[in-house]
Scaffold this active site. Structure first.
Site, short mmCIF file in Angstrom:
data_model
loop_
_atom_site.label_atom_id
_atom_site.label_comp_id
_atom_site.label_asym_id
_atom_site.label_seq_id
_atom_site.Cartn_x
_atom_site.Cartn_y
_atom_site.Cartn_z
N ASN A 207 25.32 -43.40 56.77
CA ASN A 207 26.37 -42.42 56.53
C ASN A 207 26.82 -42.44 55.07
O ASN A 207 26.50 -41.54 54.30
CB ASN A 207 27.57 -42.68 57.47
CG ASN A 207 28.61 -41.57 57.41
OD1 ASN A 207 28.60 -40.73 56.52
ND2 ASN A 207 29.50 -41.54 58.34
N THR A 208 27.51 -43.51 54.68
CA THR A 208 28.12 -43.58 53.36
C THR A 208 27.15 -43.24 52.22
O THR A 208 27.48 -42.45 51.33
CB THR A 208 28.73 -44.98 53.12
OG1 THR A 208 29.70 -45.21 54.12
CG2 THR A 208 29.35 -45.09 51.74
N LYS B 246 28.49 -44.29 70.86
CA LYS B 246 28.26 -45.46 70.02
C LYS B 246 29.50 -46.34 70.15
O LYS B 246 30.57 -45.99 69.65
CB LYS B 246 28.05 -45.06 68.55
CG LYS B 246 28.07 -46.24 67.59
CD LYS B 246 27.94 -45.81 66.13
CE LYS B 246 28.34 -46.94 65.19
NZ LYS B 246 28.19 -46.56 63.77
N ALA C 140 24.82 -49.45 59.39
CA ALA C 140 25.83 -49.97 58.45
C ALA C 140 25.23 -50.76 57.29
O ALA C 140 24.41 -51.65 57.48
CB ALA C 140 26.86 -50.84 59.16
N GLY C 141 25.67 -50.42 56.12
CA GLY C 141 25.35 -51.18 54.92
C GLY C 141 24.09 -50.74 54.18
O GLY C 141 23.82 -51.23 53.09
N GLY D 190 29.86 -49.41 54.81
CA GLY D 190 30.19 -48.75 53.55
C GLY D 190 29.94 -49.57 52.30
O GLY D 190 30.28 -49.16 51.20
#
Lengths: 278, 66
Positions: free
Chosen positions: A222-223, A113, A200-201, A174
């Site tokens: 992820n987050t 990635k 992301a986000g 995040g």
């Protein structure tokens, strides 16, 4: 193309309605990619991987800490899960290429990635440097999945460079803010002939469902999982939301834009219990 | 003699190979990849690579990341 579910759970049964996700010739039943950062402990990570049924996880590469013993994260990632190594920490194309080459040397495959970030406040990806890195790494035989700002020209350049998928951000890393650049992701979905993985986000399963409903091929989270009160439950919720969104996309009426700008009755507008001639 | 290992100055005995240096300073069994003076050294070459005075060595491994 048929998919054999790995078990008989309701989640897997749904998959029969769908075709697999294909990236660089490899087939995936799951359209949910999981990041492995920020987990409080490795047990939460292992349980989240299992609960999500993810088949692709991201990891990062760092200098080892000489002062203490670190656990080997790879021991918590099942062997059948594809490892996607990010180039986090890279500030330009050259550094991203170096990290990718180091990662390949470890012997866990060549999926990378590309993540090139040179801004510590917003952590926005540098599309230009990302394209440069993609050009080098694709030629070297890497399976390249670039993280990028959803810009059509950059996405075309990445496709041209030989990227295996394109991973536009939904909002800042995040931030849990969801699809803040939705219309520009839609353009990539409509115009780029590669899997689009929204990365992301995405802060809630509903965000993931929204991305899939609009035609994204997969999402990466992820987050929102790692920092949840119960990461495994949230991982499962994301996986289900991804499938719900995917089925909604597949089952949509292609002739009618959603959302429509005028009303369309759910009940017939004839045969009322009063005389319509008056 | 001195080397720079993961950004830190370290003193080592002369005539050591890379595997010995890694074993001396790393508590990690999960060390996967080594770079000496910017060049990747495959794990099966660690015994053959002699560490020299002034070398810069990077030892990296996988961690959690998104």
């Amino acid at each position: 193309m048929t998919v054999t579910p790995s078990n008989s759970s309701a989640l897997s049964e749904e998959v029969k309605l769908d075709t697999p996700l294909e990236i660089a010739g490899k087939m995936f039943t799951s359209r949910f990619l999981l990041g492995t950062g920020k987990f409080k402990n490795k047990t939460d990570l292992a349980q989240s991987i299992e609960a999500s049924k993810t088949e692709i996880v991201t990891v990062a590469l760092r200098r080892i800490d000489l002062e203490r013993h670190d656990e080997n994260i790879l021991e918590y990632i099942p062997k059948n899960v594809t490892l996607l190594v990010n180039t986090s920490g890279a500030r330009n194309a050259k550094e991203a290429v170096r990290i990718a080459r180091l990662a390949k040397e470890a012997g866990y495959g060549n999926w990378v990635k590309i993540e090139v970030i040179n801004d510590s406040k917003y952590l926005l990806p540098d599309n230009q440097e990302t394209v440069k890195a993609a050009e080098v790494l694709a030629v070297e035989g890497f399976v390249v999945l670039p993280y990028m700002y959803p810009d059509l020209y950059a996405a075309r350049a990445l496709a041209q460079a030989g990227a295996a998928a394109v991973m536009p951000l939904g909002s800042l890393i995040g931030s849990n803010r969801g699809l803040k650049v939705k219309e520009f992701i839609q353009i990539l979905i409509d115009e780029i002939d590669l899997p689009i993985v929204v990365d992301a986000g995405l802060g809630a399963p509903s965000h993931a469902a929204e991305a899939m409903e609009m035609g994204a091929d997969a999402v990466l989270v992820n987050t929102a999982v790692a920092t949840a009160g119960n990461p495994a439950l949230i991982a499962r919720a994301f996986a289900m939301a991804v499938q719900a969104g995917r089925l909604a996309y597949l089952g949509r009426d292609r002739s009618r834009p959603v959302p429509a700008m005028t009303a369309d009755p759910s009940s017939p507008l004839t045969g009322f219990l009063y005389d319509q001639s008056r | 003699m001195h080397i720079t290992l993961n950004g830190q100055k370290k003193e080592i005995l002369p005539s050591q190979n890379l595997r010995e240096v890694v074993g001396r300073f790393s508590q990690n069994s999960s060390v996967l990849i080594a770079e000496v003076n910017g060049a990747i050294v495959k794990k099966n070459q660690w015994d053959e690579i002699r560490v020299n005075d002034g070398d810069t060595i990077e030892l990296v491994s996988f961690i959690g990341g998104g």
